[in-house]
Design a protein around this motif. Sequence first.
Motif, PDB file in Angstrom:
ATOM      1  N   PHE A   1      -3.313   3.781  -1.501  1.00 48.23           N
ATOM      2  CA  PHE A   1      -3.254   3.400  -2.910  1.00 48.23           C
ATOM      3  C   PHE A   1      -2.605   2.037  -3.036  1.00 48.23           C
ATOM      4  N   THR A   2      -3.125   1.254  -3.955  1.00 46.49           N
ATOM      5  CA  THR A   2      -2.595  -0.078  -4.217  1.00 46.49           C
ATOM      6  C   THR A   2      -1.607  -0.026  -5.384  1.00 46.49           C
ATOM      7  N   GLU A   3      -1.012  -1.152  -5.656  1.00 44.16           N
ATOM      8  CA  GLU A   3      -0.131  -1.263  -6.816  1.00 44.16           C
ATOM      9  C   GLU A   3      -0.928  -1.033  -8.103  1.00 44.16           C
TER      10      GLU A   3
ATOM     11  N   THR B   1      -0.693  16.667  -7.882  1.00 47.48           N
ATOM     12  CA  THR B   1      -1.091  16.019  -9.144  1.00 47.48           C
ATOM     13  C   THR B   1      -2.017  14.854  -8.859  1.00 47.48           C
ATOM     14  N   ILE B   2      -1.702  14.081  -7.859  1.00 40.50           N
ATOM     15  CA  ILE B   2      -2.551  12.936  -7.494  1.00 40.50           C
ATOM     16  C   ILE B   2      -3.915  13.434  -7.025  1.00 40.50           C
ATOM     17  N   ARG B   3      -3.920  14.452  -6.197  1.00 38.66           N
ATOM     18  CA  ARG B   3      -5.190  15.016  -5.725  1.00 38.66           C
ATOM     19  C   ARG B   3      -6.029  15.535  -6.903  1.00 38.66           C
ATOM     20  N   TYR B   4      -5.352  16.168  -7.856  1.00 38.48           N
ATOM     21  CA  TYR B   4      -6.049  16.711  -9.027  1.00 38.48           C
ATOM     22  C   TYR B   4      -6.708  15.588  -9.835  1.00 38.48           C
ATOM     23  N   TYR B   5      -5.959  14.515 -10.098  1.00 38.78           N
ATOM     24  CA  TYR B   5      -6.530  13.399 -10.864  1.00 38.78           C
ATOM     25  C   TYR B   5      -7.649  12.715 -10.086  1.00 38.78           C
ATOM     26  N   GLU B   6      -7.518  12.692  -8.781  1.00 35.89           N
ATOM     27  CA  GLU B   6      -8.585  12.125  -7.957  1.00 35.89           C
ATOM     28  C   GLU B   6      -9.833  13.011  -8.048  1.00 35.89           C
TER      29      GLU B   6
ATOM     30  N   THR C   1      -9.164   6.793  -7.910  1.00 35.00           N
ATOM     31  CA  THR C   1      -9.953   6.711  -6.689  1.00 35.00           C
ATOM     32  C   THR C   1      -9.119   6.048  -5.610  1.00 35.00           C
ATOM     33  N   ALA C   2      -9.008   6.704  -4.472  1.00 33.85           N
ATOM     34  CA  ALA C   2      -8.245   6.161  -3.356  1.00 33.85           C
ATOM     35  C   ALA C   2      -9.190   5.564  -2.329  1.00 33.85           C
ATOM     36  N   LYS C   3      -8.728   4.476  -1.743  1.00 37.07           N
ATOM     37  CA  LYS C   3      -9.445   3.937  -0.589  1.00 37.07           C
ATOM     38  C   LYS C   3      -9.010   4.751   0.613  1.00 37.07           C
ATOM     39  N   ARG C   4      -9.833   4.766   1.641  1.00 35.86           N
ATOM     40  CA  ARG C   4      -9.514   5.524   2.846  1.00 35.86           C
ATOM     41  C   ARG C   4      -9.291   4.572   4.014  1.00 35.86           C
TER      42      ARG C   4
ATOM     43  N   MET D   1       0.826  -1.186   0.000  1.00 31.51           N
ATOM     44  CA  MET D   1       0.000   0.000   0.000  1.00 31.51           C
ATOM     45  C   MET D   1       0.871   1.251   0.000  1.00 31.51           C
ATOM     46  N   TYR D   2       0.366   2.266  -0.668  1.00 34.76           N
ATOM     47  CA  TYR D   2       1.059   3.546  -0.741  1.00 34.76           C
ATOM     48  C   TYR D   2       0.234   4.613  -0.045  1.00 34.76           C
ATOM     49  N   THR D   3       0.890   5.523   0.629  1.00 36.60           N
ATOM     50  CA  THR D   3       0.239   6.756   1.044  1.00 36.60           C
ATOM     51  C   THR D   3       0.329   7.697  -0.151  1.00 36.60           C
ATOM     52  N   ILE D   4      -0.365   8.800  -0.093  1.00 33.82           N
ATOM     53  CA  ILE D   4      -0.300   9.746  -1.207  1.00 33.82           C
ATOM     54  C   ILE D   4       1.131  10.258  -1.397  1.00 33.82           C
ATOM     55  N   LYS D   5       1.821  10.445  -0.280  1.00 34.43           N
ATOM     56  CA  LYS D   5       3.195  10.939  -0.348  1.00 34.43           C
ATOM     57  C   LYS D   5       4.133   9.910  -0.965  1.00 34.43           C
TER      58      LYS D   5
END
Length: 136
Positions: free
Chosen positions: A39-41, A17-22, A28-31, A1-5
């Motif tokens: 974020f997954t692979e 950029t990630i926030r913008y695409y979201e 779509t990110a899971k919370r 799993m990835y954090t946004i950072k």
Amino acid sequence: MYTIKTLAQSLHIPVSTIRYYEKKGLLTAKRAPNNYRQFTEADRDQLSLILVMKYAGFSLAETKDMLSFTGLSQASCASETQKLILQKKAALLRKIDNYKTIVQLLDTVGPLAVTSDTPEAEARLSQKINDIFQNL
């Protein structure tokens, strides 16, 4: 799993950029329970595809369409997907040809610019630039 950072760092892009695409619905990110994005692979792969499509000149709408095509039955969207891909491929090939022409211009301009102290050299340089410009 990835954090946004960590996702941003792994792809060498800003977190924004990630926030913008979201926000645009491309990703779509899971919370997590703490409400942090996870974020997954697969998400990383999707974001990589988005970045490649951006680099290739796809608009956000076209990118969104392409991403939605991947989840639909192939029969219902194959022709639209193929059409878009062929259009983008043709546009990229035109750009490649234009860049090759510009490289030729630079190869020509370099020596002429050094020896452009004569009216004949300046005329050849101007003619070459105009010829190339007409072909772009």
